[in-house]
Design a protein around this motif. Structure first.
Motif, PDB file in Angstrom:
ATOM      1  N   LEU B  16       0.861  -1.179   0.000  1.00 41.80           N
ATOM      2  CA  LEU B  16       0.000   0.000   0.000  1.00 41.80           C
ATOM      3  C   LEU B  16       0.901   1.234   0.000  1.00 41.80           C
ATOM      4  O   LEU B  16       2.026   1.185   0.486  1.00 41.80           O
ATOM      5  N   LEU B  21      -0.688   5.000   4.267  1.00 41.61           N
ATOM      6  CA  LEU B  21      -0.564   4.306   5.552  1.00 41.61           C
ATOM      7  C   LEU B  21      -0.338   5.301   6.685  1.00 41.61           C
ATOM      8  O   LEU B  21      -0.856   5.135   7.787  1.00 41.61           O
ATOM      9  N   LYS B  22       0.437   6.339   6.418  1.00 36.62           N
ATOM     10  CA  LYS B  22       0.681   7.334   7.467  1.00 36.62           C
ATOM     11  C   LYS B  22      -0.598   8.074   7.812  1.00 36.62           C
ATOM     12  O   LYS B  22      -0.903   8.323   8.975  1.00 36.62           O
ATOM     13  N   ALA B  25      -2.839   5.780   9.798  1.00 38.82           N
ATOM     14  CA  ALA B  25      -2.395   5.633  11.187  1.00 38.82           C
ATOM     15  C   ALA B  25      -2.961   6.771  12.033  1.00 38.82           C
ATOM     16  O   ALA B  25      -3.353   6.572  13.183  1.00 38.82           O
ATOM     17  N   LEU B  28      -6.722   6.224  12.675  1.00 40.81           N
ATOM     18  CA  LEU B  28      -7.003   5.232  13.722  1.00 40.81           C
ATOM     19  C   LEU B  28      -7.229   5.918  15.069  1.00 40.81           C
ATOM     20  O   LEU B  28      -7.973   5.434  15.916  1.00 40.81           O
ATOM     21  N   GLN B 231      -7.837  -6.197  -1.479  1.00 39.33           N
ATOM     22  CA  GLN B 231      -6.481  -6.393  -0.948  1.00 39.33           C
ATOM     23  C   GLN B 231      -5.386  -6.523  -2.009  1.00 39.33           C
ATOM     24  O   GLN B 231      -4.293  -6.979  -1.702  1.00 39.33           O
ATOM     25  N   PRO B 236      -6.655  -2.857   2.454  1.00 32.91           N
ATOM     26  CA  PRO B 236      -6.409  -4.055   3.256  1.00 32.91           C
ATOM     27  C   PRO B 236      -7.474  -5.115   2.979  1.00 32.91           C
ATOM     28  O   PRO B 236      -8.564  -4.802   2.488  1.00 32.91           O
ATOM     29  N   ALA B 237      -7.175  -6.346   3.319  1.00 28.86           N
ATOM     30  CA  ALA B 237      -8.149  -7.426   3.186  1.00 28.86           C
ATOM     31  C   ALA B 237      -9.345  -7.135   4.086  1.00 28.86           C
ATOM     32  O   ALA B 237      -9.225  -6.443   5.099  1.00 28.86           O
ATOM     33  N   SER B 283     -16.762  -3.364   7.306  1.00 23.17           N
ATOM     34  CA  SER B 283     -15.383  -3.279   7.772  1.00 23.17           C
ATOM     35  C   SER B 283     -14.902  -1.843   7.551  1.00 23.17           C
ATOM     36  O   SER B 283     -14.280  -1.520   6.545  1.00 23.17           O
ATOM     37  N   LEU B 284     -15.207  -0.976   8.519  1.00 24.42           N
ATOM     38  CA  LEU B 284     -14.976   0.470   8.333  1.00 24.42           C
ATOM     39  C   LEU B 284     -13.515   0.789   8.038  1.00 24.42           C
ATOM     40  O   LEU B 284     -13.207   1.644   7.209  1.00 24.42           O
ATOM     41  N   LEU B 285     -12.629   0.108   8.732  1.00 23.53           N
ATOM     42  CA  LEU B 285     -11.206   0.398   8.596  1.00 23.53           C
ATOM     43  C   LEU B 285     -10.714   0.075   7.181  1.00 23.53           C
ATOM     44  O   LEU B 285      -9.947   0.839   6.588  1.00 23.53           O
ATOM     45  N   SER B 286     -11.178  -1.046   6.623  1.00 24.28           N
ATOM     46  CA  SER B 286     -10.778  -1.404   5.262  1.00 24.28           C
ATOM     47  C   SER B 286     -11.363  -0.411   4.260  1.00 24.28           C
ATOM     48  O   SER B 286     -10.700  -0.031   3.287  1.00 24.28           O
ATOM     49  N   ILE B 289      -9.222   2.903   4.462  1.00 23.76           N
ATOM     50  CA  ILE B 289      -7.917   2.878   3.784  1.00 23.76           C
ATOM     51  C   ILE B 289      -8.114   2.812   2.271  1.00 23.76           C
ATOM     52  O   ILE B 289      -7.417   3.471   1.504  1.00 23.76           O
TER      53      ILE B 289
END
Lengths: 408, 408
Positions: B16, B21-22, B25, B28, B231, B236-237, B283-286, B289
């Motif tokens: 990714l 990713l930063k 993070a 999150l 993914q 992310p998966a 899957s909110l996080l996926s 991202i």
């Protein structure tokens, strides 16, 4: 950044521990010094395999899961499990009793709230000739005849003789109703009354989505299937955890050849177990954060610690409701002895009182207190990541709300 | 931390972008200044609703998805979709032709690799009386008679007259075979030959899991269903993206009353569309991202940019394989014109050469180059997050490996 954080009393996805989130943020960039972020890592790498195996062990140890039961990880939430338990346990019943006429295959559902009712509706959709029996409908024992506001006494259950499954929902997130953890309480689950199979086993299915890992599970080893989404006490949405007794890992294709409904690959318990939860790519990031939360739980003292904490938190909020009831400001929505430790529901009485409560709470840094849209009112969700200090903040706000209503 | 990062050529979960990713993070801990982390946010909050709607729009705009098609988000990966397309499109066929005998309901599968074969096997498991027809088996046209190493010419396909679905897998991640994006190429997908329904529609299903958002999708508007796990190129998966033509959002319960297999709630396309992908907690996080990745794609120039980039990357690696073939060091595993842009597969020839290649690559900071365990060899996955500089690092290592083999 954490100074601007608010207290999240939402019913899920719910609050997560700050320390865990900070560690997870680092793992997104570099997982355990692999040089690859957790969301980019192969699910078949030895690093992830070791992590997953540790997550399993953290659950097994803290919940005391016996070796007769497999711990599995999947996707799709409780909704997917509403279907999976029906298909897998009807397949199991078909293999146990291949010659039984379909109308003699029965599934027993215990209805204590909105989620068990949804699961029951799904069983009816998928039954194809099998029968769905309502072993208990708690609405018949409610204060108004239509609400789910109680767990009825043991004498009110009517189970079938040899059901393919017996289904209950341990904690009803929307209605705020939960079985008592005290086996002698009038509102405990009636484990002693359940119809056993000739071998002594129970086809017992428990939806523990919103109470999983908040306190020990009574009679865990007697369950056929326990399932839970991670997004309440454990981690982010996207991960479902299953505890399945091994005789329920049945060959669904053999059952289909005998006439059972074929089971989609993604819902077959046996396939999931055979592949050690890696039949296809799992939600690595959700598993990762859940693992960090479980590790922190263990360090804090495990389920015994959280059981005591969660009991205290709930007692404090229920006491604040009762104090408000005496002044005519609040009204609890659940009968005594049936109240959930995880989701405490009540009304603020009087014109505009509810809106005033929610608005004031938001100003005081508390979010997610609005009740589910289907039932309204106020709901305070007190999952593991809500601290006693967070609870005190809520209770003080409730006390202030009552005293201001008094003087108004 | 980023200095210790390695280049991840794995087949998925895959690399990714670092910037994303930063940002993730940070999200999150605090999502868009809500004071609540993205993994803790309610999926029914207006903040998440707005984010999800933007994700949909970023896909719709960049892929040019017409208003006839809904874009949906779910869980369970490609495996869940292997089952979902069969159940939903057999239900649709039942509603279109209620009186047809089951043995006249046919599903056409195009087999060009391991994933389309798995999907075909699942159709057979769920068919219950309907037939599964192999419209093409590319193994018959392979160099050794058993491998998936090519896309055969249009004349080799044999479609049924009125199939319930026509299935293909656009890019075979394991075998490294992909249809050509050039409609005039011998190895393109034979859109012009497909059997149309009386209304002119096609029941066409494309598994685009490992090529989604890497280049435009030919004849997108003619598809009934396109599905893809996030993914590979996106996130992310844990997130599956669906593009479904609205006539395929069928009432599966009405079809079940006519004899079709009942469809588990989590697999019903119509329910997912009616709830705007929020029937249960996603899957909110996926999704988060994935949204950040799509936003970055748009800023970089969208699919046109990535199409050109991915073509260049693939051409460089195939050129390095051909150079190695001339020296007897490498051997490409896929026939000319059938090679994937996303997953380039080849062998290193000679005793111990493959282990030496993988070990040397790892020392040079490149991971994930081992071929799938079912076929072995070497596989370089070149998803969107792999830069041209990353590719050059790999190509230089390949050239060095060839020259050292020469001098050995």
């Amino acid at each position: 950044m954490s100074t601007s954080r608010v207290i999240n009393f939402g019913a899920g996805p719910s609050a997560l521990p700050q320390g865990v989130l900070k560690k997870a943020a680092q793992g997104l960039l570099n997982f355990n010094d692999t040089g690859i972020g957790i969301a980019e890592l192969s699910h078949r790498s030895k690093e992830f395999g070791a992590f997953l195996s540790n997550v399993e062990s953290l659950i097994r140890t803290q919940l005391d899961v016996p070796p007769t039961h497999s711990i599995l990880f999947t996707q799709g939430g409780g909704t997917a499990q509403f279907s999976a338990v029906v298909l897998n346990l009807l397949a199991r019943h078909r293999l146990l009793y291949p010659d039984l006429a379909d109308e003699h295959r029965v599934m027993d559902y215990v209805l204590t709230g909105s989620w068990s009712r949804k699961a029951h509706d799904e069983a009816r959709r998928l039954a194809r000739g099998a029968r769905v029996n309502v072993a208990l409908d708690a609405r018949r024992h409610s204060s108004d005849g239509v609400s789910f506001d109680n767990v009825p006494p043991h004498g009110e259950y009517a189970f079938s003789r040899a059901p393919a499954l017996i289904y209950y929902c341990e904690n009803e997130t929307i209605d705020g109703v939960q079985f008592s953890p005290d086996p002698d309480a009038r509102t405990s689950f009636p484990f002693a009354l359940l119809p056993r199979e000739p071998g002594g086993l129970l086809p017992l299915v428990g939806d523990h989505s919103s109470s999983f890992m908040s306190r020990p599970i009574p009679h865990l080893s007697e369950h056929a299937v326990i399932f839970a989404g991670a997004q309440k006490n454990l981690g982010p949405a996207g991960l479902t955890i299953l505890i399945v007794r091994q005789d329920c890992l049945v060959d669904v294709d053999a059952a289909a050849r005998l006439g059972a409904t074929p089971v989609p690959l993604c819902l077959s318990y046996r396939l999931l177990a055979q592949s050690k939860s890696l039949y296809n790519t799992p939600s690595l990031l959700s598993i990762y954060i859940t693992g960090l939360v479980l590790e922190q739980m263990r360090e804090l003292g495990g389920l015994a610690y959280f059981e005591a904490l969660n009991r205290t938190k709930a007692e404090k909020v229920y006491a604040a409701i009762r104090a408000g009831e005496k002044r005519g400001v609040f009204q609890g929505k659940v009968q005594a002895g049936s109240g959930s430790w995880m989701n405490v529901v009540f009304n603020a009485l009087g014109d505009g009182a509810e809106a005033r409560f929610l608005e004031g709470a938001e100003k005081a840094g508390m979010k997610g207190l609005k009740g589910h849209r289907s039932v309204g009112g106020i709901r305070a969700s007190l999952y593991n990541a809500i601290t006693e200090a967070d609870t005190d903040t809520l209770v003080q706000f409730m006390e202030k709300f009552v005293s201001e209503a008094d003087s108004a």
